[in-house]
Design an enzyme around this catalytic site. Structure first.
Site, PDB file in Angstrom:
ATOM      1  CB  THR A  47      -5.900  -3.489 -12.647  1.00 43.84           C
ATOM      2  OG1 THR A  47      -4.907  -3.773 -11.664  1.00 43.84           O
ATOM      3  CG2 THR A  47      -5.343  -3.726 -14.029  1.00 43.84           C
ATOM      4  CE1 TYR A 135      -8.030  -3.857  -4.202  1.00 44.74           C
ATOM      5  CE2 TYR A 135     -10.022  -3.123  -5.278  1.00 44.74           C
ATOM      6  CZ  TYR A 135      -8.680  -3.412  -5.324  1.00 44.74           C
ATOM      7  OH  TYR A 135      -7.994  -3.245  -6.505  1.00 44.74           O
ATOM      8  CE  LYS A 163      -6.911  -6.712  -4.865  1.00 46.45           C
ATOM      9  NZ  LYS A 163      -5.939  -5.737  -4.391  1.00 46.45           N
TER      10      LYS A 163
END
Lengths: 300, 300
Positions: A47, A135, A163
């Site tokens: 993001t 990630y 994550k």
């Protein structure tokens, strides 16, 4: 690893029309997150468009955010890069500047093998000394972590958390149980995919890595606190009210939606780095309509 | 666009153990390609690991290759980047240094929309003035060009050619006919995917964008010349003899195989940039065995 639990809020990285980091807008975003008492800030995640920023830009963003946070929220920062040596440099920068951990994705151009990804992660963890969060973001990296590879990586010293992406929400409970069985005690398991995150937290995940949390942190903190308190009904009620936002995330992407939200909330008028374009006017109106439909207090 | 027909040979970019471009080895590779009379050199393609190199490194590679080629073969060079402004800078560099055209892929991290890719290509073509080859490589970019998007792009001034991927070989003839119907007169249509390229050239494609051509140019030139002369039997005979190599390309990737070939042919001992690893010893032995099985003259 208390900082790798609860809500990890992922802000955008505002960039001026002249292509420079808008540090004033970034400080505004960080200030909102600290005021809402998020558990950590996921700076320069997907993001935050980390892959589109230079090493110098990333240093500037981290320094600015740490300065504004002033210890009120730990910062987990994206250190991913196509090359292993560059990822090591970024992770060393992050540690030197004061990040609490680094988010490392299996960014690829040439498709990578499991052994290559294992080496990449091991070298970055070892040579930087920065605690590393795996990630797993197949939507952007197109690399798929198998349970076998995760099982190898969680044994590497310095790799402290993961994550995970979410697919269908009803698979989270079994995924979490399976992953919990292969990670060491104290290893933090978290999920992204905002529309599934309430269920993940209710199922007992440690962390919600949240895109919406980066722009509307209060309601996301409330969902996390309700889940942590065992109040699934309240968590689901709050989550259900966000359905218009989740629909937009699925339709036009969470990244483009939160840029529009930042403008509608009068936080900043930034655009993502080209080739990524802001939403067209019609889609922005849909975002405005979704924002207007949120229960009072949510969209402030 | 005579230079965008025939064999476009894609060499690796040799890098020293200390991480610097090995210009001596690069000159050796370019010299071989010129001696074999390839129709163009596809410098800094995916095989040349362009996405792993900095702007300065890419300039150095192009300057070295142009110096060695000395006009004997035009150079088409990879100018792709995640950011539009960076791709413009790379394309301007390429034009200033003397490349004949730029290979532009839809490199992505955040998944891109058709409109975003259209804008990206239009801006790079317009702002650089470099003739642009649409580099459709879904295996690395994960972006899929639809016929509708190709139809829009081929109308953009300065976009002069397309490098298509190949799937199943029996689909090439219909794909080529369909694409020919939507591109302007003189627009060059070529294919990558070495194991299908003989069939593509026999079917009437303009260009074979070839990985093997970058390390074993002579046999690839022969396949192209036979196809161009209408001798499909000879083209297929030569291609069939390369089956052991095509099998390795499919099993362990063309990139990793040609690095092993460069070492076995005693051209250079380079390794791809990490995280990409060289082939393990067992796979290297398979490459050596495949090389030994090639008809005499092919592997020289």
């Amino acid at each position: 690893m208390a900082f790798l639990s609860g809500l990890s809020a992922f802000p955008i990285t505002p960039i001026n029309r002249d292509g420079r980091i808008d540090t004033k807008a970034l400080r505004k975003l960080i200030k909102r997150l600290c005021a809402a008492k998020v558990d950590s800030i996921g700076l320069l995640g997907s993001t935050g468009c980390y892959m589109y920023l230079s090493r110098g830009e990333r240093r500037r963003v981290l320094t600015t955010a740490l300065g504004e946070a002033g210890g009120r929220a730990p910062i987990v920062v994206g250190v991913g890069a196509l090359r292993t040596d560059e990822a090591v440099r970024l992770a060393r920068d992050a540690k030197a500047i004061g990040a609490a951990a680094g988010l490392l994705a299996a960014v690829s151009y040439t498709p990578l093998t499991d052994d290559e990804v294992f080496e990449h992660f091991s070298v970055v963890a070892r040579e930087s000394g920065l605690p590393i969060v795996i990630y797993d973001n197949p939507a952007t990296t197109h690399f798929h972590f198998t349970p076998a590879l995760v099982g190898r990586l969680v044994k590497v010293p310095g790799i402290v958390a993961i994550k995970n992406p979410t697919g269908k929400s009803d698979a989270i409970e079994s995924h979490l149980a399976e992953q919990r069985s292969i990670v060491p005690e104290g290893f933090s398991i978290g999920y992204s995919g905002d529309w599934n995150a309430a269920e993940a937290m209710i199922a007992g995940a440690d962390t919600w890595y949240s895109v919406l949390g980066g722009i509307l942190p209060e309601v996301c903190v409330k969902i996390v606190r309700a889940s942590q308190a065992g109040d699934a009904t309240e968590a689901r009620r709050l989550d259900a009210a966000l359905t218009p936002i989740w629909d937009l995330f699925k339709q036009v992407s969470s990244l483009r939606t939160v840029y529009a939200l930042a403008e509608l909330l009068d936080i900043c008028r930034a655009e993502p780095p080209r080739p990524i374009m802001p939403l067209p006017a019609a889609a922005k109106q849909q975002v405005a309509a979704a924002l207007a439909r949120l229960p009072s207090g949510t969209g402030s």
